[in-house]
Every structure is written in structure tokens, then in C-alpha cells.
Design a protein around this motif. Structure first.
Motif, PDB file in Angstrom:
ATOM      1  N   PHE A 215      33.452  13.141  -4.842  1.00  0.00           N
ATOM      2  CA  PHE A 215      32.858  11.859  -4.373  1.00  0.00           C
ATOM      3  C   PHE A 215      33.583  11.611  -3.016  1.00  0.00           C
ATOM      4  N   PRO A 216      33.124  12.213  -2.125  1.00  0.00           N
ATOM      5  CA  PRO A 216      33.729  11.965  -0.527  1.00  0.00           C
ATOM      6  C   PRO A 216      33.314  10.626  -0.244  1.00  0.00           C
ATOM      7  N   VAL A 217      34.281   9.895   0.786  1.00  0.00           N
ATOM      8  CA  VAL A 217      33.839   8.608   1.238  1.00  0.00           C
ATOM      9  C   VAL A 217      32.749   8.905   2.553  1.00  0.00           C
ATOM     10  N   VAL A 218      31.613   8.185   2.103  1.00  0.00           N
ATOM     11  CA  VAL A 218      30.757   8.394   3.419  1.00  0.00           C
ATOM     12  C   VAL A 218      31.157   7.197   4.360  1.00  0.00           C
ATOM     13  N   ALA A 219      30.943   7.686   5.622  1.00  0.00           N
ATOM     14  CA  ALA A 219      31.266   6.922   6.935  1.00  0.00           C
ATOM     15  C   ALA A 219      29.926   6.950   7.525  1.00  0.00           C
ATOM     16  N   VAL A 220      29.474   5.804   8.213  1.00  0.00           N
ATOM     17  CA  VAL A 220      28.287   5.571   9.076  1.00  0.00           C
ATOM     18  C   VAL A 220      28.650   4.860  10.292  1.00  0.00           C
ATOM     19  N   ARG A 221      28.854   5.500  11.345  1.00  0.00           N
ATOM     20  CA  ARG A 221      29.088   4.789  12.540  1.00  0.00           C
ATOM     21  C   ARG A 221      30.666   4.335  12.407  1.00  0.00           C
ATOM     22  N   ASN A 222      30.711   3.089  12.563  1.00  0.00           N
ATOM     23  CA  ASN A 222      32.088   2.170  12.228  1.00  0.00           C
ATOM     24  C   ASN A 222      32.160   1.582  10.666  1.00  0.00           C
ATOM     25  N   VAL A 223      31.238   2.018   9.862  1.00  0.00           N
ATOM     26  CA  VAL A 223      31.433   1.527   8.375  1.00  0.00           C
ATOM     27  C   VAL A 223      31.850   2.905   7.386  1.00  0.00           C
ATOM     28  N   PHE A 224      32.618   2.202   6.543  1.00  0.00           N
ATOM     29  CA  PHE A 224      33.254   3.080   5.674  1.00  0.00           C
ATOM     30  C   PHE A 224      33.051   2.500   4.225  1.00  0.00           C
ATOM     31  N   VAL A 225      32.265   3.272   3.508  1.00  0.00           N
ATOM     32  CA  VAL A 225      31.626   2.926   2.364  1.00  0.00           C
ATOM     33  C   VAL A 225      32.528   3.232   1.165  1.00  0.00           C
ATOM     34  N   LEU A 226      33.180   2.335   0.142  1.00  0.00           N
ATOM     35  CA  LEU A 226      33.796   2.547  -0.972  1.00  0.00           C
ATOM     36  C   LEU A 226      33.315   2.000  -2.061  1.00  0.00           C
ATOM     37  N   PRO A 227      33.670   2.537  -3.131  1.00  0.00           N
ATOM     38  CA  PRO A 227      33.127   2.019  -4.478  1.00  0.00           C
ATOM     39  C   PRO A 227      33.707   0.804  -4.801  1.00  0.00           C
ATOM     40  N   GLY A 228      33.287   0.143  -5.811  1.00  0.00           N
ATOM     41  CA  GLY A 228      33.812  -1.299  -6.273  1.00  0.00           C
ATOM     42  C   GLY A 228      34.905  -1.174  -7.306  1.00  0.00           C
ATOM     43  N   VAL A 229      34.958  -0.101  -8.174  1.00  0.00           N
ATOM     44  CA  VAL A 229      35.818   0.153  -9.044  1.00  0.00           C
ATOM     45  C   VAL A 229      37.112   0.135  -8.690  1.00  0.00           C
ATOM     46  N   PRO A 230      38.212  -0.857  -8.819  1.00  0.00           N
ATOM     47  CA  PRO A 230      39.340  -0.811  -8.141  1.00  0.00           C
ATOM     48  C   PRO A 230      40.166   0.334  -8.101  1.00  0.00           C
ATOM     49  N   HIS A 231      40.558   1.260  -9.094  1.00  0.00           N
ATOM     50  CA  HIS A 231      41.185   2.310  -9.142  1.00  0.00           C
ATOM     51  C   HIS A 231      40.529   3.244  -8.272  1.00  0.00           C
ATOM     52  N   LEU A 232      39.198   3.538  -8.236  1.00  0.00           N
ATOM     53  CA  LEU A 232      38.566   4.462  -7.087  1.00  0.00           C
ATOM     54  C   LEU A 232      38.774   4.071  -6.073  1.00  0.00           C
ATOM     55  N   LEU A 233      38.515   2.806  -5.602  1.00  0.00           N
ATOM     56  CA  LEU A 233      38.639   2.359  -4.333  1.00  0.00           C
ATOM     57  C   LEU A 233      39.879   2.467  -3.799  1.00  0.00           C
ATOM     58  N   ARG A 234      40.996   2.395  -4.602  1.00  0.00           N
ATOM     59  CA  ARG A 234      42.310   2.812  -4.141  1.00  0.00           C
ATOM     60  C   ARG A 234      42.510   4.109  -3.804  1.00  0.00           C
ATOM     61  N   GLN A 235      41.848   4.755  -4.442  1.00  0.00           N
ATOM     62  CA  GLN A 235      42.181   6.614  -4.579  1.00  0.00           C
ATOM     63  C   GLN A 235      41.451   6.819  -2.923  1.00  0.00           C
ATOM     64  N   LYS A 236      40.507   6.364  -2.970  1.00  0.00           N
ATOM     65  CA  LYS A 236      39.581   6.803  -1.689  1.00  0.00           C
ATOM     66  C   LYS A 236      40.042   5.975  -0.390  1.00  0.00           C
ATOM     67  N   TRP A 237      40.821   4.913  -0.310  1.00  0.00           N
ATOM     68  CA  TRP A 237      41.310   4.230   0.710  1.00  0.00           C
ATOM     69  C   TRP A 237      42.377   5.035   1.637  1.00  0.00           C
ATOM     70  N   ALA A 238      42.964   6.127   0.991  1.00  0.00           N
ATOM     71  CA  ALA A 238      43.676   6.915   1.880  1.00  0.00           C
ATOM     72  C   ALA A 238      43.039   7.708   2.839  1.00  0.00           C
ATOM     73  N   ALA A 239      41.601   8.100   2.436  1.00  0.00           N
ATOM     74  CA  ALA A 239      40.909   8.781   3.363  1.00  0.00           C
ATOM     75  C   ALA A 239      40.455   8.097   4.484  1.00  0.00           C
ATOM     76  N   VAL A 240      40.209   6.685   4.327  1.00  0.00           N
ATOM     77  CA  VAL A 240      39.860   5.817   5.337  1.00  0.00           C
ATOM     78  C   VAL A 240      41.038   5.288   6.075  1.00  0.00           C
ATOM     79  N   SER A 241      42.083   5.260   5.423  1.00  0.00           N
ATOM     80  CA  SER A 241      43.391   4.729   6.520  1.00  0.00           C
ATOM     81  C   SER A 241      43.825   5.931   7.406  1.00  0.00           C
TER      82      SER A 241
END
Length: 317
Positions: free
Chosen positions: A163-189
Motif C-alpha cells: 500500500f504505497p502513499v498516494v500523493a496528488v499535487r501537494n496533498v499526501f494521503v495517509l491512513p487513519g490507523v495510527p501504526h500504519l500512518l506512522r509507518q507511511k510517514w517516513a515516505a512523506v517526510s
């Protein structure tokens, strides 16, 4: 709280910001999606995590918005945040059920259709195998915008996430489940830091034996007037402190050398017997070993530079 305009001495090149180390503040907006958040059924922990993560890489969070699972509400807030912030982070509403409408809302915000992404569909089919259902494959739908891209991320075991992070223009879409959001934050950062390298924030926390916060207000006003937007000033009453502190004052800036000068100036303004100690670069007041904060009052704020055009992912004007 009072705020003053920031004075900027440096600027970003018009052709892209990669490699730039800027003392400017770029601003982000956070969109939290979910009826369960607005009803109080689920306690939000993602916002503080994202605010801290953005702050650590030099970004300023301008606004946090909570919206229900409603396409029109999501579209309205995404459009507004995207137009006023250099980056928008959303959390929630990206699962397989009928109430997961974040992608649809983002598509509506930018006036595009929701389309099936073949690479996402293939990844989901590999992951779910024979158990894949139309509900699973709903998560392969994304806004059909020319800027839509997939940011690879990794699971806790080091394996690529299906499940990659979907980004559209300047919007980064993350899941709401906390441990999944933290996992995917590294890609956005990583994406944000690749776009622009911002100078980090630095702070000083001054512990005062001052029982009356109002008595300190004129001193903070003086400091804010002298330093303008170069300095963010906060005032936080506390109680039950081992050292007898009754008030914490924070000074924050992206210019550490100037910060120490401001600290010395504030110490000069203080009446005798009030100053207890000062700490450097405290990451969390709530996690501070002495702190039991009773409320917050802000006397100053850093304002963002209008530097969106320097980043290729920035909102269109």
C-alpha cells in the motif's frame, strides 16, 4: 495570542528548491477525516504525531481541520488547504468500506475523476490473492490527476508495503490507523525534505517562579516587539513542579545564535528572584520531566514565507 510579521533575509530559487537550506518556514495543513473523530468514539493521536514530525523537519503547521466522511466536506477543505499551504497531509478514509471516501473527495477538490490505478490493483491482487474482493480493489482507486504519484514505503519488517502513499499535487494521503500512518510517514517526510531542506527549529524553555502570568505579559510584549517575527514566544502556567516553577516561557526560532541573544535579553527584563533555569531544544513540554501544564497562552508566532512557487509540488496560484 499576538503575532508579528516575520522578516525574511533569504529567498528560494524560482526553478526548484531541492538542495536549498532555508531559514524560512514553509507551512503545512492537516486534514483528519472520520465521523468517529467528530463523535469522540476514537481518540485522535495522529495529529500530534504529524505536527511533531513536520516541526522536526522545519515545517510549520498552519491549520488542522476535522471533517466527516462526506465527499463535499472533504473536497471543500482539501481545496482550501491546498491553495494556502505548501503541503497538505490527510489521515483517514482510505479503506475498503462505504464510508472511506477521502480519495473521492480529493478528486472532487481538483475537478478530476476517480480512476483505477493498474499498479495499485496489481499490488493488491498480489497481496490478497484469491481472497481479493471488489471492496479490496476499491483501494486501487485514486484521483486521475496528472500529478498523482505513488510513494513507496516499507513495513515494520523492512519489506515493501503493498500500500504505497498516494500523493496528488501537494496533498499526501495517509491512513487513519495510527501504526500504519506512522509507518507511511517516513515516505512523506522524505518527499518533503527532497523538495526543500529547511533549517530546523531551535528553542529555549525558561522556568520561572512567577505565580501571576499576567505580570509577565508586558515583558513578553516587549520581547515580541523587539524581535518581531524572528521569535515565537509561548507562555504556559504549570503546577506541582519539583523546582517550584509556576510558569514556562518558550522562545523558538530557526536562528539559534539569535535565540541565545533573545534569551539573555529576556533574563534582563525579568524581576529579581523569578528566573529558575533554562533548557535547550526541548522536544515536548508535555513530556518534560518537570512539566504539568495547566493551559496554554501564546504571545507570538512565526509566519510562513510565500515561497510555494519554488516547490514543484506546491499549490497553483
Amino acid at each position: 495570542g499576538r503575532a508579528t510579521r516575520q522578516r525574511h533575509s533569504d529567498s528560494l530559487p524560482s526553478g526548484g528548491a531541492a538542495g536549498v537550506n532555508s531559514s524560512m518556514s514553509w507551512v503545512a495543513g492537516i486534514l483528519v477525516v472520520g465521523d468517529e473523530m467528530l463523535s469522540g468514539k476514537v481518540e485522535d493521536s495522529n495529529t500530534s504525531f504529524l505536527c511533531k514530525g513536520l516541526h522536526e523537519i522545519g515545517w510549520t503547521v498552519r491549520k488542522v481541520v476535522f471533517v466527516p466522511d462526506d465527499v463535499a466536506a472533504i473536497a471543500s477543505e482539501v481545496a482550501a488547504l491546498s491553495a494556502t499551504c505548501q503541503a497538505v497531509i490527510s489521515s483517514g478514509g482510505v479503506g475498503p468500506t462505504l464510508d472511506d471516501v477521502t480519495m473521492e473527495g480529493i478528486a472532487a477538490a481538483f475537478g478530476v475523476d476517480l480512476v483505477r490505478r493498474p499498479e495499485l490493483e496489481e499490488s493488491l491482487l498480489r497481496y490478497f490473492g484469491d481472497h481479493a474482493t471488489p471492496a479490496h480493489l476499491k483501494m486501487a482507486d485514486a484521483p486521475g490527476d496528472d500529478t498523482t504519484r505513488l510513494l513507496p514505503c516499507w513495513q515494520d519488517n523492512g519489506q515493501p508495503s503493498p500500500f504505497p502513499v498516494v500523493a496528488v499535487r501537494n496533498v499526501f494521503v495517509l491512513p487513519g490507523v495510527p501504526h500504519l500512518l506512522r509507518q507511511k510517514w517516513a515516505a512523506v517526510s522524505a518527499e518533503l525534505q527532497a523538495a526543500v531542506q529547511l533549517a530546523p527549529f531551535s528553542n529555549r524553555v525558561i522556568r520561572l517562579a512567577a505565580e501571576d502570568e499576567a505580570a509577565m505579559a508586558p515583558l513578553l510584549d516587549t520581547l515580541a516587539a523587539e524581535w518581531g517575527g524572528e521569535l515565537a514566544i509561548g507562555s504556559y502556567p504549570v503546577n506541582a513542579q519539583r523546582d517550584g516553577a509556576r510558569l514556562l516561557v518558550t522562545l523558538e526560532s530557526k536562528q539559534p545564535d539569535r535565540l541565545d541573544v533573545a534569551l539573555s535579553r529576556f533574563e534582563e527584563l525579568l524581576p529579581s528572584g523569578v528566573y529558575l533555569s533554562a533548557q535547550k531544544d526541548v522536544s515536548s513540554l508535555s513530556g518534560h520531566p518537570f512539566s504539568n501544564i495547566s493551559r496554554r497562552n501564546s504571545f507570538g508566532a512565526l509566519h510562513a514565507a510565500n515561497s510555494a512557487k519554488a516547490w514543484s509540488l506546491a499549490p497553483s496560484q
